[in-house]
Write a protein that holds these residues in place. Sequence first.
Motif, PDB file in Angstrom:
ATOM      1  N   UNK A  23       0.833  -1.201   0.000  1.00  0.00           N
ATOM      2  CA  UNK A  23       0.000   0.000   0.000  1.00  0.00           C
ATOM      3  C   UNK A  23       0.861   1.241   0.000  1.00  0.00           C
ATOM      4  N   UNK A  24       0.217   2.382  -0.004  1.00  0.00           N
ATOM      5  CA  UNK A  24       0.936   3.651  -0.110  1.00  0.00           C
ATOM      6  C   UNK A  24       1.445   4.164   1.236  1.00  0.00           C
ATOM      7  N   UNK A  25       1.591   3.328   2.211  1.00  0.00           N
ATOM      8  CA  UNK A  25       2.093   3.796   3.492  1.00  0.00           C
ATOM      9  C   UNK A  25       3.461   4.431   3.320  1.00  0.00           C
ATOM     10  N   UNK A  26       3.711   5.594   3.931  1.00  0.00           N
ATOM     11  CA  UNK A  26       4.982   6.270   3.743  1.00  0.00           C
ATOM     12  C   UNK A  26       6.143   5.581   4.439  1.00  0.00           C
ATOM     13  N   UNK A  27       5.849   4.703   5.402  1.00  0.00           N
ATOM     14  CA  UNK A  27       6.933   4.052   6.118  1.00  0.00           C
ATOM     15  C   UNK A  27       6.409   2.750   6.698  1.00  0.00           C
ATOM     16  N   UNK A  28       7.321   1.895   7.158  1.00  0.00           N
ATOM     17  CA  UNK A  28       6.911   0.679   7.838  1.00  0.00           C
ATOM     18  C   UNK A  28       7.928   0.354   8.910  1.00  0.00           C
ATOM     19  N   UNK A  29       7.737  -0.778   9.563  1.00  0.00           N
ATOM     20  CA  UNK A  29       8.587  -1.106  10.703  1.00  0.00           C
ATOM     21  C   UNK A  29      10.053  -1.208  10.325  1.00  0.00           C
ATOM     22  N   UNK A  30      10.339  -1.741   9.137  1.00  0.00           N
ATOM     23  CA  UNK A  30      11.727  -1.884   8.715  1.00  0.00           C
ATOM     24  C   UNK A  30      12.427  -0.530   8.633  1.00  0.00           C
ATOM     25  N   UNK A  31      11.729   0.450   8.074  1.00  0.00           N
ATOM     26  CA  UNK A  31      12.365   1.753   7.851  1.00  0.00           C
ATOM     27  C   UNK A  31      12.657   2.487   9.150  1.00  0.00           C
ATOM     28  N   UNK A  32      11.810   2.279  10.156  1.00  0.00           N
ATOM     29  CA  UNK A  32      12.002   3.004  11.410  1.00  0.00           C
ATOM     30  C   UNK A  32      13.250   2.565  12.156  1.00  0.00           C
ATOM     31  N   UNK A  33      13.842   1.451  11.757  1.00  0.00           N
ATOM     32  CA  UNK A  33      15.033   0.951  12.436  1.00  0.00           C
ATOM     33  C   UNK A  33      16.304   1.616  11.937  1.00  0.00           C
ATOM     34  N   UNK A  34      16.212   2.337  10.817  1.00  0.00           N
ATOM     35  CA  UNK A  34      17.407   3.013  10.308  1.00  0.00           C
ATOM     36  C   UNK A  34      17.846   4.096  11.287  1.00  0.00           C
ATOM     37  N   UNK A  35      19.122   4.088  11.630  1.00  0.00           N
ATOM     38  CA  UNK A  35      19.696   5.008  12.615  1.00  0.00           C
ATOM     39  C   UNK A  35      20.818   5.789  11.937  1.00  0.00           C
ATOM     40  N   UNK A  36      20.582   7.066  11.613  1.00  0.00           N
ATOM     41  CA  UNK A  36      21.616   7.828  10.902  1.00  0.00           C
ATOM     42  C   UNK A  36      22.906   7.999  11.698  1.00  0.00           C
ATOM     43  N   UNK A  37      22.787   8.100  13.023  1.00  0.00           N
ATOM     44  CA  UNK A  37      23.998   8.244  13.846  1.00  0.00           C
ATOM     45  C   UNK A  37      24.827   6.963  13.789  1.00  0.00           C
ATOM     46  N   UNK A  38      24.161   5.831  13.921  1.00  0.00           N
ATOM     47  CA  UNK A  38      24.855   4.540  13.840  1.00  0.00           C
ATOM     48  C   UNK A  38      25.430   4.333  12.448  1.00  0.00           C
ATOM     49  N   UNK A  39      24.664   4.699  11.423  1.00  0.00           N
ATOM     50  CA  UNK A  39      25.134   4.546  10.048  1.00  0.00           C
ATOM     51  C   UNK A  39      26.383   5.377   9.801  1.00  0.00           C
ATOM     52  N   UNK A  40      26.389   6.596  10.297  1.00  0.00           N
ATOM     53  CA  UNK A  40      27.570   7.457  10.149  1.00  0.00           C
ATOM     54  C   UNK A  40      28.788   6.812  10.817  1.00  0.00           C
ATOM     55  N   UNK A  41      28.565   6.253  12.002  1.00  0.00           N
ATOM     56  CA  UNK A  41      29.663   5.631  12.743  1.00  0.00           C
ATOM     57  C   UNK A  41      30.241   4.445  11.967  1.00  0.00           C
ATOM     58  N   UNK A  42      29.348   3.615  11.421  1.00  0.00           N
ATOM     59  CA  UNK A  42      29.799   2.434  10.683  1.00  0.00           C
ATOM     60  C   UNK A  42      30.524   2.824   9.399  1.00  0.00           C
ATOM     61  N   UNK A  43      29.942   3.757   8.643  1.00  0.00           N
ATOM     62  CA  UNK A  43      30.577   4.147   7.378  1.00  0.00           C
ATOM     63  C   UNK A  43      31.929   4.825   7.617  1.00  0.00           C
ATOM     64  N   UNK A  44      32.018   5.610   8.676  1.00  0.00           N
ATOM     65  CA  UNK A  44      33.298   6.261   8.981  1.00  0.00           C
ATOM     66  C   UNK A  44      34.350   5.275   9.455  1.00  0.00           C
ATOM     67  N   UNK A  45      33.896   4.175  10.077  1.00  0.00           N
ATOM     68  CA  UNK A  45      34.833   3.186  10.591  1.00  0.00           C
ATOM     69  C   UNK A  45      35.228   2.183   9.520  1.00  0.00           C
ATOM     70  N   UNK A  46      34.235   1.614   8.843  1.00  0.00           N
ATOM     71  CA  UNK A  46      34.488   0.524   7.909  1.00  0.00           C
ATOM     72  C   UNK A  46      34.811   1.040   6.505  1.00  0.00           C
ATOM     73  N   UNK A  47      34.163   2.131   6.113  1.00  0.00           N
ATOM     74  CA  UNK A  47      34.338   2.662   4.764  1.00  0.00           C
ATOM     75  C   UNK A  47      35.778   2.876   4.355  1.00  0.00           C
ATOM     76  N   UNK A  48      36.578   3.596   5.150  1.00  0.00           N
ATOM     77  CA  UNK A  48      37.977   3.831   4.754  1.00  0.00           C
ATOM     78  C   UNK A  48      38.790   2.542   4.633  1.00  0.00           C
ATOM     79  N   UNK A  49      38.490   1.551   5.477  1.00  0.00           N
ATOM     80  CA  UNK A  49      39.214   0.282   5.406  1.00  0.00           C
ATOM     81  C   UNK A  49      38.909  -0.425   4.097  1.00  0.00           C
TER      82      UNK A  49
END
Length: 288
Positions: A23-49
């Motif tokens: 359906x046209x729901x703008x979001x669901x349970x999966x999307x609410x789990x995204x954490x931009x702070x955690x994502x930034x931490x992971x990309x900054x740590x793992x990305x350069x490696x």
Amino acid sequence: MVAPRRLRGLTGQEKREPNDMASDRPANAELTKWDPVFTRRITNLVGPIVRRYFRAEVRGLASMPPAGGALVVSNHSGGMFTPDVMIFAPEFYDKFGYDRPLYTLAHYGVFLGNVGDWLRRSGVIEASRENAAAALRSGGVVLVFPGGDYDAYRPTVTGNVIDFNGRTGYIRTAIETGVPIVPMVSIGGQETQLFLARGDSIARLLGLTRARMEILPLSVGFPFGMSVIFPPNLPLPAKIVMRVLDPIDVVAEFGSDPDIEAVDLHVRAVMQAALDELAAERRFPVLG
């Protein structure tokens, strides 16, 4: 990142099953789990490696739509330890910031224990039409590998061939959510070990398809030598280059009721031409 298996909503069975987009729901349970702070931490740590290990480049990010939803469609490479996402994601966030989430579709089998929690927090969502539609309609960018494990385990000798194994659900997803398809190609991943065969005929013979295992790949690598999925060899430091291509507005180019197979043929042709260009630049295996 573990290569997703065949994904039934967006990457499998589309020619035989009716479309059951959510359906046209703008979001669901999966999307609410995204954490931009955690994502930034992971990309900054793992990305350069990851970037240094594979001497990775991401070209053409300027081709990405500057805002709004977009479906990034890419070939998948590198077997079990495919580096695609951790090469692309840091470059994407460096350009667009963490106010614009990047979601990656993956097979439900990778969401195990704490690893599953970390993946969801960093934007990896279970592959389904519902989740993809919600992410795109919320304005997020969704990364999908239509070929799944069939693509990630393609033999090294055909490593520079775009083949989604007939999976076209990504096109219907783009049409129904009103977003452009952004093709992206990657080269070098099939040189991280020597992939000999997918083993799809053996998997069928053994009845593994009943457990949704459609391949039984055979490869040679370091440190275990010959491997049939297990033990998993470590990837060699092959140079990997990714290239983002111009967006494709399916409705604008093919009409409101397009021939899905014709669109898929066009997308793959555009990707193949770009991959051929990258292959022409490559002088030596692994070294690049």
